[in-house]
Every structure is written in C-alpha cells, then in structure tokens.
Design a protein around this motif. Structure first.
Motif: not given
Ligand code: 5RP
Length: 231
Positions: A27-28, A82, A84, A95-100, A104, A122
C-alpha cells in the motif's frame, strides 16, 4: 523527482515476478506504481494472483485487472512487494505512513520473500525520524496511550504521541482501529521497542518491520540500487 524514483523502483520489482506466483501487494504511492506496472504485465499475459494489503490497493489492483484472493484462500505467498517510510542498514523498516501496517505485516509475514521498493529519501542510519505508527484499539485509548508512553520512557525514549487525524475525527484503519504516531526522532534499539510495544494490551501492531525484508530496490539520481540486509 521522488515520484519518478518510486516508479523506477516499482518497475524493477516487477521483473522479479514469475508466472504462477502468489503475491502480496503493498500500500502507498510506491506500491501503487507497482500495481500499475504489474497490471500492464498481466494484460500481456502474466498469470499471478495477488493478496492486497488494503482496501485502497484492492480497488486499484481490481481496476488493473489483477486476479485477487485472500490469505484465507492462499495462506502462503511467494513474494510481497511493498513500500516503506524508513529503511535502516539492517533492513529494519518503519511502515504505516499510509495506515495499512497491520495488513501489510500479516501479508509480509505470510510471504517467503519481501521486497521493499522506495526512493532514496527513505534510507536512514537509525530509524525514528519518521513518526512511528502504532495501531491501537479504540476501547481504552487513554489507558493504552499511557502504557505506550511508559513503555517509551522505560527505553529512554520520549516524544509527542498523537492520534492520527486528531481526537475529533481520528483516522480509522481498514481493521477499525486508530493510529498513534510517535515522534521519537531516533530509535537506537528498534528490536527492544518492537518487543515491548506488542506486549501492551490495546496495541494491535506497530510499524517496526524487523526480519521481514531481505532485499530493497532503492531508486535515486544514479538509478536503482539493490540493497540486501546486512544481517
Ligand atoms: C503504508 C505504508 C507505505 O508503504 C509507506 O507509507 C510508504 O508510502 P509511499 O510509498 O507513499 O512513500 O507503509 O501503510
């Protein structure tokens, strides 16, 4: 530039996908590039089945024509790809910036291999600059927050703990939980913190992914680098 790098890393990961694979799909924004690139391969005839890590990814992957399943039907996956929020030299992740993070982590743990895709912003020496997401059940939020604070101070950590979205309209995860974002600055002992956080009643999961990813494709000005875990 960062988005173009995310796309490069995602396209590199698609090269690792083999016919017949059972795939965890992250996710993200970086994972979304992966879904689109995978969708293009599927339309050319690549036969894979995916397990999405969020409702958002489910929607996009369906639109891309990727066959989807669940971990109940396919409890063992070949590969998860995925993004990060942070990657340290030992391939520990935030991880978890997108809340998943919960789905995940479940999907990554059910996979033989996890590949992380990211732009070079990152990469960090020590985790913690990105606020650590901690997924908590809404019941007993005050008590859980206090226990998390105690846990952090027991490890010599401090920093703001905020409910994502605010107290009035908290962000709700796909699992119906809230997220506490912990602004810690530095997490010198991520392994110890990970162990202690999961032991708190009310904490469902946290965004420290340790021992799950072995390889990362990280894109930047010099192209895509392959990084492997140093332990
Ligand atoms: C979602 C995540 C994403 O993988 C993480 O936030 C990175 O996001 P992006 O690819 O938009 O930079 O952990 O829960």
């Amino acid at each position: 530039m960062s988005d173009a790098w995310k796309r490069l890393a995602a396209e590199k990961a698609v090269e690792d996908v083999r016919p017949g694979m059972k795939l965890g799909i992250g996710t993200g924004s970086t994972a979304e590039h992966f879904v689109r690139a995978l969708g293009a391969r599927v339309r050319e005839g690549l036969d894979v089945t995916g397990v999405p890590t969020s409702e958002r990814t489910h929607q996009l992957a369906s639109e891309e024509g990727i066959r989807l399943s669940t971990l109940d039907e396919m409890p063992e996956l070949d590969l998860t790809v995925d993004g990060a929020d942070e990657i340290d030299p030992e391939m520990r992740l935030i991880k978890g910036g997108g809340g998943a993070l919960l789905r995940e982590k479940i999907v990554a743990a059910a996979s033989k291999q996890m590949i992380v895709i990211a732009d070079e912003s990152k990469l960090v020496d020590v985790l913690g600059r990105f606020p650590l997401p901690i997924e908590v059940v809404p019941f007993g939020l005050g008590a859980t927050t206090l226990a998390v604070r105690d846990c952090l101070s027991g490890l010599g950590l401090s920093g703001q703990l905020t409910i994502r979205g605010g107290d009035e309209h908290p962000f709700v995860t796909d699992g119906g939980h809230f997220i506490l974002d912990a602004e810690l600055g530095r997490i010198p002992d991520a392994d110890a913190l990970a162990d202690k956080l999961v032991a708190i009643p009310g904490v469902v999961e946290h965004g420290l992914f340790i021992g799950l990813a072995a390889k990362a494709y990280v894109a930047g000005a010099d192209g895509v680098r392959t990084i492997v875990a140093s332990r």
